[in-house]
Structure formats: structure tokens, C-alpha cells
Design an enzyme around this catalytic site. Structure first.
Site, mmCIF file in Angstrom:
data_model
loop_
_atom_site.group_PDB
_atom_site.id
_atom_site.type_symbol
_atom_site.label_atom_id
_atom_site.label_comp_id
_atom_site.label_asym_id
_atom_site.label_seq_id
_atom_site.Cartn_x
_atom_site.Cartn_y
_atom_site.Cartn_z
ATOM 1 N N ASP A 97 26.487 38.784 46.727
ATOM 2 C CA ASP A 97 27.074 38.884 45.387
ATOM 3 C C ASP A 97 26.003 39.300 44.373
ATOM 4 O OD1 ASP A 97 29.762 38.633 44.882
ATOM 5 O OD2 ASP A 97 29.748 36.435 44.812
ATOM 6 N N LYS B 143 38.987 40.402 51.255
ATOM 7 C CA LYS B 143 37.604 40.552 51.738
ATOM 8 C C LYS B 143 37.582 40.437 53.255
ATOM 9 C CE LYS B 143 35.460 38.989 47.502
ATOM 10 N NZ LYS B 143 35.155 37.864 46.633
ATOM 11 N N GLN C 232 32.908 31.971 46.747
ATOM 12 C CA GLN C 232 33.893 32.479 45.783
ATOM 13 C C GLN C 232 33.885 31.624 44.512
ATOM 14 O OE1 GLN C 232 35.932 35.343 46.269
ATOM 15 N NE2 GLN C 232 36.335 35.004 44.114
#
Ligand code: NDP
Length: 293
Positions: A121, A54, A98
Site C-alpha cells: 500500500d 483484490k 484494509q
């Protein structure tokens, strides 16, 4: 019949390039550089690989990348305080914590503490609600990637029978919402579904998000159907590690019209869509129209 291979790697590369061009224009026209903050708690090896990729791809797209690595023992309150700081930081437009998080931390509490307009997200309950009610929202990345690939291959999805296998908040449910928005007739199957093979056989479009290696067999697939395999499963073959999907690729590819490989199908779409979401968030937070990509 041998299915056409849906090249998610190439599609994702193209999308990342289009995002990078739009980022360049945003910098030139509005002096605005989108910023993505990624928070990693603990040392889960798979998460470390994701976070590294990422970071790399965020920089390549011309965005700012802020990485926060915290020890596995981090108390929940400390993580919530960091999220609050990132919520307030005007140079941060996207926040991603995460998953999975260590056991002492309530993941839902943390996700729901993110400013929904920075929730790249798309897991915040507000964004799930916006998606379910057809309002503009930050959409979960992997589901968005699945639908992009399906539309790229099939064109208009209106009226198609779609079967989603899996009902997780991360993949199954949001992909089903996106397919409803595309006017598909959607069935969501899960571990309690009876006669799963017969249910899947109805589908013009199969989305498999199960987490069980090679579970979906070619005999379950309607001839000519499009198969999008979200599964990423590490298995041992001849003493060597190998990634396989939730679909038995060899047999499904003989029956399907098109199919995503694993690796190289849905996987690369996730970060590409994350970068797209970060651009979207940066534009929306600054009252700028999202460029067409
Ligand atoms: P979850 O474990 O959260 O959900 C799995 C779903 O599959 C559940 O709804 C479960 O049903 C259902 N299921 C399990 N076993 C069966 C079965 N035998 N028959 C029918 N349904 C079954 O997984 P995720 O949604 O998070 O992930 C799914 C897969 O996608 C994994 O392989 C994961 O690695 C991959 N993935 C890939 C990503 C990417 O490409 N970047 C991103 C996210 C995930 P029930 O609800 O009844 O338990």
C-alpha cells in the site's frame, strides 16, 4: 470544447495484463510466484467489496492470494501478531491491511509494523520517507494510478502547474510527491485554502481527492486542463444510488482538455497498481530486477 475521456478502466486492464505476463515469466525463469496477503478486520461493506475484487484480480494475474478475515472485535495485539507472521512468511511478498480499522486498533501502529519491503500500500512511514526523498519505494497505489493516467494522456509533465486538492496521507500528499518527482510545479490545496476556485484555475493538471460530491465546477478549470478525479462518492439520484466524483463532470468536461470519469477513471487503477507493487516487492525481496511493464 468537450474533453477527451481518460479511460482508466482500459488502461488498468492493459496494466494488469502486462503484470500477468511478467508473473508468468517470473514463474518460468525463477520459480517464484508473487504472493499477496490481504487482511480485513470487521465487516465494512465497501471494504468487503474491495477485498473480494483484490482477491479475484490477484488470482487472475497468476499470483497467490492469501485472505485473512478477522472479527471487528479483534484486539490490536492479535492483528500485530498476524502481521508479524506474514512478515516472516517467505511466500508472502505483499501485505495489505484494509482500512478503515475498528476504533480499538491504532492504524498507524499496524501499518508501521509491516515490513516496509512488503508494504504494497506504500503507507509505511519508511516508504513515505523514501518517496519524499526520491528513493526507490513502494508507492501508494491510487496516487501512482493518477500519475500514470496523466502521463499517458499528456506525455512529459515537466513544468506543468499541478494543483492537488486534498492533503491526506493516502492520496493528496503522495500524489503531490509523485508530481514533484515529475518536475511539476505543485500546489496542495485543502479545506483551509482561500479562494480555492482561483487556485484551481491556475492548474494545467488538477487532481481532486476531496471526498465531496461534485465540488469542483467547470468554471474553476483552466480551458484545456487535464482533470484527474479521485473522488468516489455515493449519492442518491431519483431514489437510486449513484457514484459521482469530486468534480462536477458535466461542467468540467466542457472546459477541460481531458478528464477521468467516475466510475471508470482512477478507481480501476488502484488494484492494477497494487498488483504491480506486489510484483515489484516479490522481485526486490528476491534480488531480481523488476521487469519493464
Ligand atoms: P480524506 O477525507 O482523508 O481527505 C480529504 C481531503 O480533502 C483533506 O485534505 C481535506 O482538507 C480536503 N477537503 C475537504 N473538504 C474540502 C473543501 N471543501 N475544500 C478543499 N479541500 C477540502 O480523503 P481521501 O484522501 O482518503 O479520499 C479522497 C477521495 O478519494 C474520496 O472521495 C475517496 O473515496 C476517494 N478515494 C478513491 C480511491 C480510489 O479510487 N481507489 C482510493 C482512495 C480514496 P483538510 O486536510 O483541511 O481536512
Amino acid at each position: 470544447m468537450s474533453a477527451q475521456v481518460i479511460d482508466g478502466k482500459a488502461y488498468a486492464e492493459g496494466l494488469r495484463q502486462r503484470v500477468a505476463v511478467a508473473v508468468g515469466q517470473l514463474k518460468a525463469t525463477h520459480k517464484l510466484t508473487p504472493g499477496l496477503a490481504v487482511v480485513l478486520v470487521g465487516e465494512d461493506p465497501a471494504s468487503q467489496v474491495y477485498v473480494r475484487n483484490k482477491h479475484k484480480q490477484t488470482i487472475e494475474a497468476g499470483m497467490e492470494s492469501f485472505e485473512h478475515r478477522l472479527p471487528a472485535s479483534t484486539p490490536e495485539a492479535e492483528l500485530l501478531a498476524l502481521v508479524d507472521k506474514l512478515n516472516q512468511d517467505p511466500s508472502v511478498h505483499g501485505i495489505l491491511v484494509q482500512l478503515p480499522l475498528p476504533a480499538q486498533i491504532d492504524a498507524n501502529k499496524v501499518i508501521n509494523s509491516i515490513n516496509p519491503d512488503k508494504d504494497v500500500d506504500g503507507f509505511h512511514v519508511v516508504n513515505a520517507g523514501r518517496l519524499a526523498t526520491g528513493q526507490d519505494s513502494l508507492v501508494p497505489c491510487t496516487p501512482k494510478g493518477c500519475v500514470m493516467l496523466a502521463k499517458d494522456k499528456l506525455g512529459d509533465l515537466t513544468g506543468l502547474e499541478a494543483v492537488v486538492i486534498g492533503r491526506s496521507n493516502i492520496v493528496g500528499k503522495p500524489v503531490a510527491q509523485l508530481l514533484i518527482a515529475e518536475s511539476c510545479t505543485v500546489t496542495i490545496a485543502h479545506s483551509k485554502t482561500k479562494n480555492l476556485a482561483d487556485v484551481v484555475r491556475r492548474a494545467d493538471l488538477v487532481i481532486a481527492a476531496v471526498g465531496r460530491p461534485e465540488m469542483v465546477k467547470g468554471s474553476w478549470i483552466k480551458p484545456g486542463a487535464c482533470v484527474i478525479d479521485v473522488g468516489i462518492n455515493r449519492v442518491e439520484v431519483d431514489g437510486k444510488g449513484k457514484l459521482v466524483g469530486d468534480c462536477d463532470y458535466a461542467s468540467c468536461a466542457q472546459v477541460a482538455g481531458s478528464i477521468t470519469p467516475v466510475p471508470g477513471g482512477v478507481g480501476p487503477m488502484t488494484i492494477a497498481c497494487l498488483l504491480r507493487n506486489t510484483l515489484h516487492a516479490a522481485c526486490a525481496l528476491n534480488g531480481i530486477a523488476m521487469p519493464k511493464l
